[in-house]
Design an enzyme around this catalytic site. Sequence first.
Site, PDB file in Angstrom:
ATOM      1  CD  GLU A  38      44.583  50.043  46.443  1.00 38.90           C
ATOM      2  OE1 GLU A  38      44.857  48.828  46.459  1.00 38.90           O
ATOM      3  OE2 GLU A  38      43.872  50.562  45.567  1.00 38.90           O
TER       4      GLU A  38
ATOM      5  CE  LYS B 146      35.978  48.451  38.509  1.00 41.10           C
ATOM      6  NZ  LYS B 146      37.045  49.060  39.320  1.00 41.10           N
TER       7      LYS B 146
ATOM      8  CD  GLU C 212      45.079  48.491  39.134  1.00 40.40           C
ATOM      9  OE1 GLU C 212      44.523  47.516  38.632  1.00 40.40           O
ATOM     10  OE2 GLU C 212      44.657  49.038  40.164  1.00 40.40           O
TER      11      GLU C 212
ATOM     12  CG  HIS D 116      65.056  42.379  57.494  1.00 43.81           C
ATOM     13  ND1 HIS D 116      65.968  41.910  58.400  1.00 43.81           N
ATOM     14  CD2 HIS D 116      64.285  43.256  58.170  1.00 43.81           C
ATOM     15  CE1 HIS D 116      65.743  42.454  59.589  1.00 43.81           C
ATOM     16  NE2 HIS D 116      64.729  43.293  59.469  1.00 43.81           N
TER      17      HIS D 116
ATOM     18  CD1 TRP E 181      41.165  40.858  30.155  1.00 38.11           C
ATOM     19  CD2 TRP E 181      41.104  38.706  30.748  1.00 38.11           C
ATOM     20  NE1 TRP E 181      42.241  40.609  30.978  1.00 38.11           N
ATOM     21  CE2 TRP E 181      42.228  39.298  31.363  1.00 38.11           C
ATOM     22  CE3 TRP E 181      40.865  37.347  30.966  1.00 38.11           C
ATOM     23  CZ2 TRP E 181      43.100  38.593  32.187  1.00 38.11           C
ATOM     24  CZ3 TRP E 181      41.735  36.641  31.785  1.00 38.11           C
ATOM     25  CH2 TRP E 181      42.836  37.268  32.391  1.00 38.11           C
TER      26      TRP E 181
ATOM     27  CG  ASN F  32      31.675  36.264  30.584  1.00 37.37           C
ATOM     28  OD1 ASN F  32      32.860  36.031  30.776  1.00 37.37           O
ATOM     29  ND2 ASN F  32      30.907  36.852  31.477  1.00 37.37           N
ATOM     30  N   GLY F  33      33.103  33.227  30.017  1.00 40.14           N
ATOM     31  CA  GLY F  33      33.344  32.156  30.986  1.00 40.14           C
ATOM     32  C   GLY F  33      34.449  31.247  30.481  1.00 40.14           C
TER      33      GLY F  33
ATOM     34  CB  CYS G 211      34.222  37.952  28.013  1.00 39.58           C
ATOM     35  SG  CYS G 211      35.774  37.152  27.667  1.00 39.58           S
TER      36      CYS G 211
ATOM     37  CE  LYS H 290      44.526  51.166  42.312  1.00 33.69           C
ATOM     38  NZ  LYS H 290      43.442  50.455  42.895  1.00 33.69           N
TER      39      LYS H 290
ATOM     40  NE  ARG I 112      31.429  41.286  32.063  1.00 33.16           N
ATOM     41  CZ  ARG I 112      31.228  40.829  33.279  1.00 33.16           C
ATOM     42  NH1 ARG I 112      30.868  41.660  34.223  1.00 33.16           N
ATOM     43  NH2 ARG I 112      31.353  39.569  33.566  1.00 33.16           N
TER      44      ARG I 112
HETATM   45  C1  AGP Z   1      42.128  47.149  41.620  1.00 34.84           C
HETATM   46  O1  AGP Z   1      42.559  48.346  41.117  1.00 34.84           O
HETATM   47  C2  AGP Z   1      42.190  46.031  40.720  1.00 34.84           C
HETATM   48  N1  AGP Z   1      41.697  46.302  39.450  1.00 34.84           N
HETATM   49  C3  AGP Z   1      41.941  44.649  41.288  1.00 34.84           C
HETATM   50  O2  AGP Z   1      43.011  44.385  42.139  1.00 34.84           O
HETATM   51  C4  AGP Z   1      40.627  44.337  42.032  1.00 34.84           C
HETATM   52  O3  AGP Z   1      40.583  45.023  43.237  1.00 34.84           O
HETATM   53  C5  AGP Z   1      40.534  42.808  42.253  1.00 34.84           C
HETATM   54  O4  AGP Z   1      40.484  42.182  41.015  1.00 34.84           O
HETATM   55  C6  AGP Z   1      39.339  42.423  43.088  1.00 34.84           C
HETATM   56  O5  AGP Z   1      38.151  42.765  42.468  1.00 34.84           O
HETATM   57  P1  AGP Z   1      36.788  42.768  43.274  1.00 34.84           P
HETATM   58  O6  AGP Z   1      36.897  43.784  44.343  1.00 34.84           O
HETATM   59  O7  AGP Z   1      35.756  43.120  42.246  1.00 34.84           O
HETATM   60  O8  AGP Z   1      36.607  41.393  43.825  1.00 34.84           O
END
Ligand code: AGP
Length: 601
Positions: A478, A596, A485, A501, A73, A99-100, A2, A482, A27
């Site tokens: 990774e 984010k 997500e 396995h 969010w 926010n929180g 948020c 990507k 956010r």
């Molecule tokens: C990455 O593409 C993601 N959006 C997510 O996994 C992110 O890396 C994770 O939430 C950690 O965030 P930070 O690096 O700000 O702690």
Amino acid sequence: MCGIVGYIGNQDTKEILLRGLEKLEYRGYDSAGIAVLDRQGVHLFKEKGRIACLREIVDPQTCGEVGIGHTRWATHGVPNRVNAHPHQSASGRFTLVHNGVIENYEQLKTGLLASHDFKSDTDTEVIVQLVEKFAGESETVEEGFRKTLKELKGSYAIALLDKEDPDVIYVAKNKSPLLVGVGEHFNVVASDAMAMLQVTDQFVELMDKEIVVLTRNSITIKDLEGREIQRGTFTPEIDASDIEKGTYPHYMLKEIDEQPFVIRNIVQKYQDLDGKLSLDESIRKEMLSCDRVYIIACGTSYHAGLVGKQYMEKWAKVPVEVHIASEFSYNMPLLSEKPLFIFISQSGETADSRAVLVEIKKLGHKAITLTNVPGSTLSREADHTLHLYAGPEIAVASTKAYTAQLAVLAILAVDTAYAKGIELDFDPIKELSIVANAMEILCDAKEEMEDIAATYLPADKRNAFFLGRNMDYYVCLEGALKLKEISYIQAEGFPGGELKHGPIALIEDGTPIIALATQEKVNLNIRGNVKEVVARGANPCIISMKGLQQPRDRFIIPAVHPDFTALVSVIPLQLISYYAALQRGCDVDKPRNLAKSVTVE
Ligand code: AGP
């Protein structure tokens, strides 16, 4: 998660709020709202969806010299107009954004607020009802606000309007980020500086459990007992143009393209006067005096940590464990005698990582935070900060922050190795410069990546597997994150040898397999693993490195030092994910359900 923004002054309040919210949309973006107060009362606009949807319903005639806004969010209650912020007290006197997470909101609802009716399912609504209750029982609204805050357990960044006093915004912070922006005859408050760069570059930092009484011409910071606190202003190292997309269709593509520059910038920032890679003496001392490093991170940052472990163990001979923050919090392993904690976090605000930081500080351990946001919570609360120098990363999918993390972790390992008198058989500056050049070539291969996405991940494909060994395996994790997500394709990264396995049972005719082959010592092994899945019908796309290629490889990346391959092999995977998402019509920069900055545990 948020984002909140508040403004008091004589410019176009609603426009400043909306523009601020657009910058904070990373956010959270499932619903949004603003409230603008003028002498007639509060004008409230809330809408489900993006800020663009909110903009459509805001009356263009709205004017007023004070207002607050929020982009959400959802944590408590589905995303809809009722649960969107701002929320109002029963009489409509108080209007608030938050926010929180208020952990004790249920107890407050059934206890202190038992006689109240609630309109929304949010935890936030209890705050504004409490303000009304306590303001009615106190001499001043400020006192009522402080009494309210003392009842709250959890995290909050709050901005509050009082209909009866259009000359003030009340602000409070605990564990959620919040900054005040300073202007001439106006002031502004927001979850981060980017939302305020439109009007100011002067900021005042706020600490947990502080409140601020904000008027056009004054900023009064107090603690929860009402004692005044003096604090100066600062100017952050960001430029308004850093947060614009320019000619790019998406932030993600812009940020992928910025990677060669970021690597060169990092090398420059961490070079000493003799041109040698070097870190602050205090950080070096921590590395030399620990007997084990514990890397704590989430998501992409965790994947960077896995590569960082290789650097530290191989070059600096320091044993390293890498842990997912949310697991570590509730299942702490037996620690070594002199542990050193390294928190990797692009945002520096991730609640799961912070929970670990709080715990290990209680145990008296030292911590370094690697972050793109110095001054963030994890940066402030750790003993030392290593800056990523990647520039603001706006797209939810992390790209340039990941490669920046790898580069800074490499420099940390190199610095430790030098300090221990360990001779490295390569020149890290030269190798990182080769990496930056290779990154440029890869960023120019967009058409090929678009073609790979179209060929291997057409719209009917619901899953994909990434195979690699050693360093390539970490990059595969990774790459899979990507892809899932932003394109919503179920993607998993596996070590090549592990398939047989269990996961090989998932392979069917046409299953897309993206395999990395950049590691000489396991080149034949990974190719053997690819053959195993091809024999079961899979459609393989092999991305190899120059010198290790074989005839049917789909794409060959330029050769770099074998220890640095992760910095380059990730770029094709970022671009393939980008184009796969685009071809499916997904919102690349703001994928569903994500945010984010993940500030809830
Ligand atoms: C990455 O593409 C993601 N959006 C997510 O996994 C992110 O890396 C994770 O939430 C950690 O965030 P930070 O690096 O700000 O702690």
